[in-house]
Design an enzyme around this catalytic site. Structure first.
Site: not given
Length: 352
Positions: A125-126, A129, A135
């Site tokens: 997930h990170e 980014h 998101h």
């Protein structure tokens, strides 16, 4: 409506949808070195679906993306966050920080928090980014603002988003070939010194996994970009595609960074249906349809599975198989029987 949200900037000098080039990353001393293999798997997962590659480097001082651990807001709240610098539409640096209050620790083949959250999914997930994804909460995805335990890997929207930034991953490099032997009847051996292809063997020190490829291009890329992969030479040789051969299918487990090989089409199809973390990479090489087809130079590999680590291993001779069964390789190994038949390497392949 697109099932993703882009933050804006991206890596690479081109426009959206074009290659992001090679992005370097490093972990600092705040993160245990044992976590590196999980982070490597997360980067590999993004690289497997988009036209961007990643290379681990030794120091955060020279890396494009730094990964660290620090106090954020206590157990069970924010698991991590990513920040980045950019100029125009081009990323210049990024930092991923994991919350140290989560109590990240090794548990079997995974790294989890005190509440059981999978570190791999947080890293995935990170890193998303840090690559330019924001998101998205319209449907279950890795890039949801709240991680769902039901998600085990990239979803369609995640893939669509990263490909909007960098395009789809290029096709795997072609398998190296040699001139096939003259046609023979099925009753005769199909192998000869001029009709087999070397299989290069690597050992991944970060996962304990063995990896095999017949592609000289892939071999060169691994030697250049994956320092944890130790080259072990030519493991065996494989025949050319023909009436007496079968396909060997290759999978990459995005959760563990391990590879799996099988000739069983039913097993392949079951994995595709039931194991979403297994990324199908196509036909790796050929094997003989039977020991008889291999002739005098054939060797049938024995397949082992470790119940503690999830690793598979392919023993190349009876002595190695017997030693594993007797515990010389440590606990947890289960003999799964014969895997597939290949060919012993020829003298000319030993130093390929």
């Amino acid at each position: 409506m697109a099932d993703y949200v882009l933050e804006g900037p991206r890596w690479g000098a081109g426009a959206r949808g074009t290659s992001g080039g090679t992005v370097t990353w490093a972990i600092d001393a705040a993160l245990p070195a044992a976590f590196a293999s999980v982070i490597q798997s997360a980067f590999a997962t993004w690289a497997s679906v988009a036209n961007i590659s990643f290379q681990q480097v030794a120091s955060t001082a020279t890396a494009n993306i730094d990964l660290t651990q620090g106090a954020i807001d206590g157990l069970g709240n924010t698991l991590g966050y990513a920040s980045y610098n950019f100029s125009g539409q081009r990323m210049s640096a990024a930092t991923v920080t994991f919350d140290s209050a989560e109590g990240w620790r090794a548990s079997g083949s995974k790294v989890v928090s005190n509440q059981g959250t999978d570190f791999y999914l947080v890293a995935l997930h990170e890193i998303g980014h840090a690559l330019g994804l924001d998101h998205y909460n319209g449907k279950p995805e890795v890039m949801n603002s709240i991680i769902s335990p039901a998600i085990t890997g990239l979803m369609a929207g995640d893939i669509a988003g990263i490909q909007a930034l960098y395009g789809a991953a290029p096709a795997a490099p072609p398998v190296s070939t040699v001139t096939p032997p003259a046609p023979v009847s099925p009753a005769q051996p199909t192998a000869s010194a001029s009709g087999v292809t070397a299989v290069y063997r690597f050992y991944d020190a970060s996962t304990g996994d063995h990896f095999y490829t017949t592609s000289t291009a892939e071999k060169a890329q691994i030697l250049k970009t994956l320092p944890s992969y130790q080259y072990e030479g030519v493991g065996w040789a494989t025949p050319q595609d023909g009436p007496n051969t079968i396909d060997v299918f290759r999978f990459y487990n995005t959760k563990t960074g391990q590879h799996f090989f099988t000739t069983d089409a039913a097993e392949r199809d079951t994995i595709l249906k039931t194991l979403p973390s297994y990324h199908y990479e196509g036909v790796a090489f050929e094997a003989y349809a039977s020991a008889a087809a291999a002739g005098a130079g054939g060797v049938t590999l024995e397949r082992f599975y470790n119940t503690q680590t999830g690793l598979h291993h392919y023993a190349a001779n009876a002595a190695e198989a017997a030693a594993i069964n007797q515990g010389s390789a440590g606990p947890g190994w289960v003999d799964e029987g014969r895997a597939f038949t290949v060919h012993i390497p020829t003298d000319g392949m030993l130093f390929a």
